[in-house]
Design an enzyme around this catalytic site. Structure first.
Site, PDB file in Angstrom:
ATOM      1  N   ASP A 164       0.696  -1.227   0.175  1.00  0.00           N
ATOM      2  CA  ASP A 164      -0.003  -0.066   0.139  1.00  0.00           C
ATOM      3  C   ASP A 164       1.079   1.341  -0.092  1.00  0.00           C
ATOM      4  O   ASP A 164       2.097   1.164   0.271  1.00  0.00           O
ATOM      5  CB  ASP A 164      -0.997   0.132   1.208  1.00  0.00           C
ATOM      6  N   SER A 165       0.252   2.482  -0.260  1.00  0.00           N
ATOM      7  CA  SER A 165       1.122   3.494  -0.276  1.00  0.00           C
ATOM      8  C   SER A 165       1.452   3.922   1.145  1.00  0.00           C
ATOM      9  O   SER A 165       2.346   4.799   1.343  1.00  0.00           O
ATOM     10  CB  SER A 165       0.198   4.668  -0.902  1.00  0.00           C
ATOM     11  N   CYS A 198     -11.454   2.711  -0.857  1.00  0.00           N
ATOM     12  CA  CYS A 198      -9.827   3.169  -0.539  1.00  0.00           C
ATOM     13  C   CYS A 198      -9.788   2.412   0.864  1.00  0.00           C
ATOM     14  O   CYS A 198     -10.777   2.455   1.746  1.00  0.00           O
ATOM     15  CB  CYS A 198      -9.935   4.858  -0.243  1.00  0.00           C
ATOM     16  N   HIS A 214      -8.115   3.307   3.443  1.00  0.00           N
ATOM     17  CA  HIS A 214      -7.872   4.014   4.571  1.00  0.00           C
ATOM     18  C   HIS A 214      -9.407   4.124   5.109  1.00  0.00           C
ATOM     19  O   HIS A 214      -9.461   4.583   6.582  1.00  0.00           O
ATOM     20  CB  HIS A 214      -7.467   5.434   4.355  1.00  0.00           C
TER      21      HIS A 214
HETATM   22  N1  DGL Z   1      -4.789   3.561   0.608  1.00  0.00           N
HETATM   23  C1  DGL Z   1      -4.897   4.249  -0.730  1.00  0.00           C
HETATM   24  C2  DGL Z   1      -6.162   3.771  -1.730  1.00  0.00           C
HETATM   25  O1  DGL Z   1      -6.934   2.679  -1.323  1.00  0.00           O
HETATM   26  C3  DGL Z   1      -5.107   5.602  -0.585  1.00  0.00           C
HETATM   27  C4  DGL Z   1      -4.063   6.491  -0.116  1.00  0.00           C
HETATM   28  C5  DGL Z   1      -3.337   7.289  -0.747  1.00  0.00           C
HETATM   29  O2  DGL Z   1      -3.751   8.356  -1.375  1.00  0.00           O
HETATM   30  O3  DGL Z   1      -2.135   7.105  -0.820  1.00  0.00           O
HETATM   31  O4  DGL Z   1      -6.518   4.243  -2.565  1.00  0.00           O
END
Ligand code: DGL
Length: 274
Positions: A10-11, A192, A194
């Protein structure tokens, strides 16, 4: 060949909400998690940049011996996955597999809606890519997809502000915007990784009859199904139930934050990529 872990990417922290479900369903495998926190968020970055960063991380997973990597980030799945699968893998690692989170989610989300109207909430990158609409309509052409970018939600979650009046304001704001635009929506997908940390707050502000779906369990079941169908990959996986965590940023920060995403304490190591 030596057995290797399943890579989860993940980012930043978000992929831990997916990893949590995967580890609960498939605890027997070894896992290697990488959060590219030093370069997060990816949500507002260009296709080229997200591809470059994601590919760099995939190469690291391959070097670490992962036969299979899950890109547990919608933004990276939307912007980089197809190029990696179709152009990069055949060139750099034809025997490795990289899977994303959009397709498994699109395959099932149409089963949650009765009105055939689904709201998809994600980062600007995910929404602008149009990936969810395209993928959902492949499996459920009758479903109308209403997308909305929620740019304030990732920073609120990243900074641990997901239980505050500030979060409440922005949760209500985006939900109102979506449901005013499309009042027939009965299912909202958190596209997302998060956003599940805002789940309680989101539920509190949803009108009756509208439900919210997170991706973790969907992705976990889809992975279990994939491994059943792909014996040639499954046999390459380590099976000691071992997990390791890496971040490209500060390990103390990562460990402090990661607990709320993963549900248990984590001790990470630093990876210098940048
Ligand atoms: N967790 C990332 C997603 O599912 C979003 C976070 C980011 O913008 O890096 O898209």
């Amino acid at each position: 060949m030596q057995a290797g872990p399943i890579g989860i990417f993940d980012s930043g922290y978000g992929g831990l909400t997916v990893f949590r479900s995967v580890a609960a369903l498939l605890p027997q495998y070894d896992y290697l998690y990488l959060g590219d926190n030093a370069r997060a968020p990816y949500g507002n970055r260009s296709f080229e940049t997200v591809h470059e960063y994601t590919l760099e991380c995939m190469e690291w997973f391959f070097k670490m011996g992962c036969p299979l990597v899950i890109v547990a980030c919608n933004t990276a799945s939307a912007k980089a996955l197809r190029t990696i699968q179709q152009q990069d893998l055949p060139r750099i690692a034809p025997q490795k597999r990289v899977l994303g989170v959009i397709r498994p989610t699109a395959e099932v989300i149409g089963m949650y809606t009765k009105t055939n109207e689904v709201g998809v909430l994600g980062t600007k990158g995910t929404v602008n890519s149009g990936s969810y609409e395209i993928e959902i309509n492949k499996f459920f052409p009758q479903v109308k997809v209403h997308q909305l970018a929620c740019p304030m939600w990732v920073p609120l979650v990243e900074y641990g502000e997901y239980n505050t009046p500030g979060a409440e304001y922005f949760v209500q704001k985006y939900l109102d915007e979506l449901l005013t635009r499309a009042s027939g929506i009965d299912t909202i997908l958190l596209a997302c990784t998060h956003y599940p940390l805002l789940m309680d707050m989101i539920r509190k502000h949803l009108p009756e009859g509208v439900s919210v779906v997170a991706q973790g369990d969907i992705v976990a079941h889809s992975l279990a199904d994939y491994l059943q169908r792909h014996h040639e990959i499954e046999t390459l996986l380590g099976r000691d139930g071992h997990m390791s965590f890496y971040t490209t940023d500060d390990v103390k920060d990562f460990d402090n934050h990661a607990t709320s995403f993963f549900g248990r304490k984590i001790t990470s190591a630093h990876l210098h990529l940048v």
